[in-house]
Write a protein that holds these residues in place. Sequence first.
Motif, PDB file in Angstrom:
ATOM      1  N   CYS A  20      70.386  14.493  -9.623  1.00 10.37           N
ATOM      2  CA  CYS A  20      71.460  14.050  -8.742  1.00 10.37           C
ATOM      3  C   CYS A  20      71.082  12.685  -8.169  1.00 10.37           C
ATOM      4  CB  CYS A  20      71.672  15.065  -7.621  1.00 10.37           C
ATOM      5  SG  CYS A  20      72.855  14.535  -6.351  1.00 10.37           S
ATOM      6  N   PHE A  21      71.971  11.702  -8.363  1.00 10.22           N
ATOM      7  CA  PHE A  21      71.762  10.386  -7.749  1.00 10.22           C
ATOM      8  C   PHE A  21      72.838  10.189  -6.695  1.00 10.22           C
ATOM      9  CE2 PHE A  21      71.949   5.869  -7.084  1.00 10.22           C
ATOM     10  CZ  PHE A  21      70.609   5.481  -7.147  1.00 10.22           C
ATOM     11  N   THR A  22      72.418  10.002  -5.445  1.00  8.74           N
ATOM     12  CA  THR A  22      73.354   9.929  -4.324  1.00  8.74           C
ATOM     13  C   THR A  22      73.578   8.488  -3.874  1.00  8.74           C
ATOM     14  OG1 THR A  22      72.613  12.100  -3.557  1.00  8.74           O
ATOM     15  CG2 THR A  22      73.841  10.765  -1.988  1.00  8.74           C
ATOM     16  N   ILE A  23      74.850   8.142  -3.697  1.00 13.46           N
ATOM     17  CA  ILE A  23      75.258   6.798  -3.281  1.00 13.46           C
ATOM     18  C   ILE A  23      76.077   6.905  -2.000  1.00 13.46           C
ATOM     19  CG2 ILE A  23      76.556   4.717  -3.921  1.00 13.46           C
ATOM     20  CD1 ILE A  23      76.297   5.819  -6.895  1.00 13.46           C
ATOM     21  N   ARG A  24      75.757   6.080  -1.018  1.00 17.36           N
ATOM     22  CA  ARG A  24      76.560   6.005   0.202  1.00 17.36           C
ATOM     23  C   ARG A  24      77.297   4.677   0.201  1.00 17.36           C
ATOM     24  NH1 ARG A  24      76.918   7.584   5.668  1.00 17.36           N
ATOM     25  NH2 ARG A  24      77.231   5.874   7.141  1.00 17.36           N
ATOM     26  N   SER A  25      78.616   4.744   0.114  1.00 18.42           N
ATOM     27  CA  SER A  25      79.449   3.549   0.121  1.00 18.42           C
ATOM     28  C   SER A  25      80.042   3.390   1.511  1.00 18.42           C
ATOM     29  CB  SER A  25      80.564   3.673  -0.934  1.00 18.42           C
ATOM     30  OG  SER A  25      81.421   2.575  -0.877  1.00 18.42           O
ATOM     31  N   ALA A  26      79.422   2.539   2.309  1.00 10.64           N
ATOM     32  CA  ALA A  26      79.843   2.348   3.698  1.00 10.64           C
ATOM     33  C   ALA A  26      79.270   1.037   4.218  1.00 10.64           C
ATOM     34  CB  ALA A  26      79.358   3.503   4.565  1.00 10.64           C
ATOM     35  N   ARG A  27      79.837   0.552   5.291  1.00 12.86           N
ATOM     36  CA  ARG A  27      79.391  -0.721   5.848  1.00 12.86           C
ATOM     37  C   ARG A  27      77.922  -0.676   6.272  1.00 12.86           C
ATOM     38  NH1 ARG A  27      82.014  -3.780  11.147  1.00 12.86           N
ATOM     39  NH2 ARG A  27      80.760  -5.685  11.007  1.00 12.86           N
ATOM     40  N   PHE A  28      77.524   0.446   6.902  1.00 14.24           N
ATOM     41  CA  PHE A  28      76.158   0.576   7.380  1.00 14.24           C
ATOM     42  C   PHE A  28      75.462   1.781   6.741  1.00 14.24           C
ATOM     43  CE2 PHE A  28      78.538  -1.239  11.079  1.00 14.24           C
ATOM     44  CZ  PHE A  28      78.003  -2.517  10.993  1.00 14.24           C
ATOM     45  N   PRO A  29      74.158   1.730   6.631  1.00 10.03           N
ATOM     46  CA  PRO A  29      73.426   2.894   6.098  1.00 10.03           C
ATOM     47  C   PRO A  29      73.388   4.034   7.099  1.00 10.03           C
ATOM     48  CG  PRO A  29      71.891   1.186   6.783  1.00 10.03           C
ATOM     49  CD  PRO A  29      73.258   0.593   6.910  1.00 10.03           C
ATOM     50  N   ASP A  30      73.144   5.220   6.616  1.00 12.87           N
ATOM     51  CA  ASP A  30      72.976   6.409   7.459  1.00 12.87           C
ATOM     52  C   ASP A  30      71.488   6.542   7.771  1.00 12.87           C
ATOM     53  OD1 ASP A  30      72.570   8.981   8.464  1.00 12.87           O
ATOM     54  OD2 ASP A  30      74.157   9.858   7.241  1.00 12.87           O
ATOM     55  N   VAL A  31      71.112   6.364   9.018  1.00  8.87           N
ATOM     56  CA  VAL A  31      69.694   6.360   9.384  1.00  8.87           C
ATOM     57  C   VAL A  31      69.012   7.680   9.044  1.00  8.87           C
ATOM     58  CG1 VAL A  31      70.096   7.127  11.767  1.00  8.87           C
ATOM     59  CG2 VAL A  31      68.054   5.755  11.215  1.00  8.87           C
ATOM     60  N   PHE A  32      69.759   8.772   9.086  1.00  9.20           N
ATOM     61  CA  PHE A  32      69.163  10.085   8.856  1.00  9.20           C
ATOM     62  C   PHE A  32      69.000  10.419   7.371  1.00  9.20           C
ATOM     63  CE2 PHE A  32      71.275  10.379  13.029  1.00  9.20           C
ATOM     64  CZ  PHE A  32      70.150  10.594  13.802  1.00  9.20           C
ATOM     65  N   HIS A  33      69.738   9.724   6.505  1.00  8.38           N
ATOM     66  CA  HIS A  33      69.654   9.989   5.066  1.00  8.38           C
ATOM     67  C   HIS A  33      69.158   8.771   4.284  1.00  8.38           C
ATOM     68  CE1 HIS A  33      72.585  13.073   6.421  1.00  8.38           C
ATOM     69  NE2 HIS A  33      72.031  13.805   5.484  1.00  8.38           N
ATOM     70  N   ARG A  34      68.598   7.809   4.975  1.00  4.07           N
ATOM     71  CA  ARG A  34      68.251   6.538   4.341  1.00  4.07           C
ATOM     72  C   ARG A  34      67.221   6.679   3.222  1.00  4.07           C
ATOM     73  NH1 ARG A  34      65.409   7.224   8.884  1.00  4.07           N
ATOM     74  NH2 ARG A  34      63.224   6.528   9.011  1.00  4.07           N
ATOM     75  N   ASN A  35      66.395   7.730   3.261  1.00  5.90           N
ATOM     76  CA  ASN A  35      65.376   7.918   2.222  1.00  5.90           C
ATOM     77  C   ASN A  35      65.885   8.707   1.023  1.00  5.90           C
ATOM     78  OD1 ASN A  35      63.355   6.558   3.663  1.00  5.90           O
ATOM     79  ND2 ASN A  35      62.785   8.417   4.781  1.00  5.90           N
ATOM     80  N   TYR A  36      67.128   9.187   1.097  1.00  4.99           N
ATOM     81  CA  TYR A  36      67.627  10.098   0.063  1.00  4.99           C
ATOM     82  C   TYR A  36      68.895   9.618  -0.628  1.00  4.99           C
ATOM     83  CZ  TYR A  36      64.519  12.761   3.015  1.00  4.99           C
ATOM     84  OH  TYR A  36      63.435  13.143   3.768  1.00  4.99           O
ATOM     85  N   GLU A  37      69.355   8.413  -0.298  1.00  7.50           N
ATOM     86  CA  GLU A  37      70.559   7.909  -0.923  1.00  7.50           C
ATOM     87  C   GLU A  37      70.525   6.388  -1.016  1.00  7.50           C
ATOM     88  OE1 GLU A  37      73.460   9.622   1.679  1.00  7.50           O
ATOM     89  OE2 GLU A  37      73.284   8.033   3.172  1.00  7.50           O
ATOM     90  N   TYR A  38      71.212   5.878  -2.024  1.00  5.38           N
ATOM     91  CA  TYR A  38      71.328   4.443  -2.206  1.00  5.38           C
ATOM     92  C   TYR A  38      72.499   3.956  -1.369  1.00  5.38           C
ATOM     93  CZ  TYR A  38      72.492   0.011  -4.422  1.00  5.38           C
ATOM     94  OH  TYR A  38      72.796  -1.306  -4.642  1.00  5.38           O
TER      95      TYR A  38
END
Length: 253
Positions: free
Chosen positions: A111-129
Amino acid sequence: MRNLRFTISYDGTAYSGFQIQPNADTIQNRLEQAVYMLTGESVKVISSGRTDAGVHAKAQVINFITTSKIPVERWCLALNTRLPKDIVAHTAEEVSLSFHSRKAAKRKTYCFTIRSARFPDVFHRNYEYHHPTHLNVEAMREALPCLLGEHDFTSFCTVRTDKEIKVRTLYEARLETEADDLSSDGKIVRMRLIVSGNGFLYNMVRIIAGTLLQIGEGKRPSSDMQRILEAKDRSQAGPTAEAKGLTLWKVEY
């Protein structure tokens, strides 16, 4: 002698991959140290696959040979008290001496996880691009079906590989989405590229993900995925996506 098989999970952020390397902290090294602390044995831990530095695992499968008489039901608790908090053993069972975690595996899912948003998610920053701008999800989905089946995946393999045969079979390649409209920075979309096959080449999923991101950005048409596959040329594909977005999800036997 006994052959023990375990299902483990780990956060790969702090490690230089699974496989033991000189002067590097690895998952295999930590597991073998834990077994030595528990039994006094120097064992060789075998895994279903050697994840890269920064890659995670939800259900990695390992096995090793031991002469210890510790009951199998006590192994996970005993190992977990000797492992760092980012590596956890979930299940243990005794299997035949011929069992080999890598050679016996029939199907693996990543599973490759991508977060498409203006800012990163501090709580998931190590687990998603994190991707800060809009991605065309439908175009990305349209690019995936051509990867299904048996193909030569040379275009999606690092040139540093030692594998001569680059033919693999993909059973599944899909893009799942999860939307959250409650965020103050606008609509957030979290995407999960799920890829399942009989085996994977070095960096294969990350290169597929990097190519897919370029399609989502509009830098390539969806049809380019087919052309890249047929080219059998690494230079034709997109970049290798960051390791932290990748998780070994499941191994089937």
